[in-house]
Design an enzyme around this catalytic site. Structure first.
Site, PDB file in Angstrom:
ATOM      1  N   CYS A  89      -8.392  -3.136  -6.792  1.00 56.45           N
ATOM      2  CA  CYS A  89      -7.090  -2.485  -6.622  1.00 56.45           C
ATOM      3  C   CYS A  89      -6.874  -2.020  -5.179  1.00 56.45           C
ATOM      4  O   CYS A  89      -7.663  -1.239  -4.643  1.00 56.45           O
ATOM      5  CB  CYS A  89      -6.998  -1.305  -7.593  1.00 56.45           C
ATOM      6  N   CYS A 121       2.889   1.645  12.354  1.00 55.08           N
ATOM      7  CA  CYS A 121       2.427   0.449  11.642  1.00 55.08           C
ATOM      8  C   CYS A 121       1.642   0.817  10.378  1.00 55.08           C
ATOM      9  O   CYS A 121       0.639   1.539  10.437  1.00 55.08           O
ATOM     10  CB  CYS A 121       1.562  -0.379  12.598  1.00 55.08           C
ATOM     11  N   CYS A 135      -1.970  -0.308  10.340  1.00 53.66           N
ATOM     12  CA  CYS A 135      -2.768   0.529  11.245  1.00 53.66           C
ATOM     13  C   CYS A 135      -3.156   1.840  10.561  1.00 53.66           C
ATOM     14  O   CYS A 135      -4.291   2.320  10.701  1.00 53.66           O
ATOM     15  CB  CYS A 135      -1.984   0.833  12.531  1.00 53.66           C
ATOM     16  N   CYS A 158      -6.464   1.716  -4.757  1.00 57.65           N
ATOM     17  CA  CYS A 158      -7.762   2.388  -4.935  1.00 57.65           C
ATOM     18  C   CYS A 158      -8.576   2.324  -3.640  1.00 57.65           C
ATOM     19  O   CYS A 158      -9.223   3.297  -3.247  1.00 57.65           O
ATOM     20  CB  CYS A 158      -8.560   1.746  -6.070  1.00 57.65           C
TER      21      CYS A 158
END
Length: 356
Positions: free
Chosen positions: A50, A169, A172, A53
């Site tokens: 996931c 971003c 980022c 997760c």
């Protein structure tokens, strides 16, 4: 051979303890033993594949690290791929699902707030009656700018990894906690620098190196200051493996030195010759060893000095010295000591193992 096996076992034990997780792994076997008794529990039900997760993982680990001394609260996690029955029992229908189990109860309350360590800690403090603050640690990432870029990145004595990023971003932002862990893992490596540059502030520098997407990661090794792109996966394991391969380091994801750290294959033949030689001949081999160590540079020169000290100690104290010293160093390593001292004693232990 017995000595080497014993040494290897000790090393594995040490590594296992060093990798201990601050978030308790809950399973079908231990869930009812750990949850619903004398402490409240915040539990993350997750799936390894996931994406959300994975994004939560560093925040949840930070939460666990900060609450590990709070005896009245447990921070735990359940892998729903492996332990479906536990997740089904608590009606987990999406990942990650975070639930609070009050002290003495197995009736959970679902957490629906922001998935940051700070927000989660506020929730746990409110529900569990604790007052734990999330510690903000200083960053290990070196911040680059137009003034220091050349001085740091183009230093021929350093291997420098640069992340060119933009503050807005999304990718980022997702990388940031992982990148911080990379920097922390290598912070004691004098020849390795983990750094970043804000391309919104320093567009000219980014353009000079052909940066057109964010984040862009480039390694500037000692021998190639033109830079080479990093194309690997953006997980901690991948970064650590890449740096170890490219920079000749031997760190694991927690920043611990591995059993290979400090070992110099270029000295193997002389060490074997030294170990098998008579006491009189050992002095001759020691002279050869000294000549080879004089040729070494950087970190290798530092490791070479440890080799020389080990050889001289073997001459002075006899053939049992390596075994006895390894055992002494391991006793120290098993205690709680600073990372710098752990590095120092691990290097000595690793190098001494070549003399057994």
């Amino acid at each position: 051979m017995e000595m080497l096996l014993a040494f290897g076992t000790l090393g594995l034990l040490f590594a296992s303890s060093a990798l201990a997780d601050d978030v308790l792994v809950l399973t079908q076997q231990n869930f009812d033993k750990e949850v619903g008794h004398d402490r409240g529990a915040l539990v993350e039900f997750y799936a390894p594949w996931c994406g959300h997760c994975k994004k939560l993982a560093p925040e949840f680990e930070k939460l666990g690290a900060n609450f590990k001394r709070a005896k009245s609260v447990l921070i735990g996690k359940v892998d729903c791929d492996e332990h479906k029955s536990v997740c089904n029992k608590y009606d987990v229908q999406g990942y990650p699902t975070i639930q609070w189990f009050p002290k003495g109860s197995l009736e959970p309350k679902k957490y629906v707030g922001p998935r940051t360590a700070e927000s989660l800690s506020e929730f746990v403090n409110s529900e569990g009656g604790t007052n734990v603050k999330i510690a903000t640690l200083p960053s290990s990432v070196v911040v680059l700018n137009a003034d220091n870029f050349n001085e740091i990145v183009l230093d021929e004595t350093k291997d420098v990894l640069v992340e060119f990023y933009a503050p807005w971003c999304g990718h980022c932002k997702s990388l940031a906690p992982i990148y911080e862990k990379v920097a922390t893992a290598f912070k004691l490596e004098e020849d390795v620098v983990i750094s970043n540059l804000d391309v919104d502030k320093y567009t000219d520098v980014a353009e000079k190196y052909g940066v057109s997407g964010y984040p862009t990661l480039k390694l500037f090794p000692k021998g190639n200051k033109a830079g080479e792109d990093y194309h690997g996966e953006r997980e901690l394991d991948d970064f650590v493996s890449f740096i170890n391969e490219k920079c000749g380091t031997s760190r694991d994801t927690k920043g611990q030195l591995t059993s290979k750290a400090g070992i110099l294959p270029s000295l193997d033949t002389l060490v074997k010759e030294f170990v098998s030689a008579s006491n009189d001949d050992k002095k001759t081999v020691l002279s050869k060893l000294e000549q080879e160590v004089e040729k070494l540079k950087g970190s290798s020169a530092r490791y070479g000095k440890i080799y020389l000290k080990a050889a001289k100690s073997c001459l002075e104290k006899g053939t049992d010295y390596p075994k006895e010293e390894i055992e002494r160093l391991q006793r120290i390593l098993d205690k709680s000591i600073s990372q710098a001292k752990t590095d120092e004693f691990t290097l000595k232990r690793n190098i001494l193992s070549t003399f057994t």
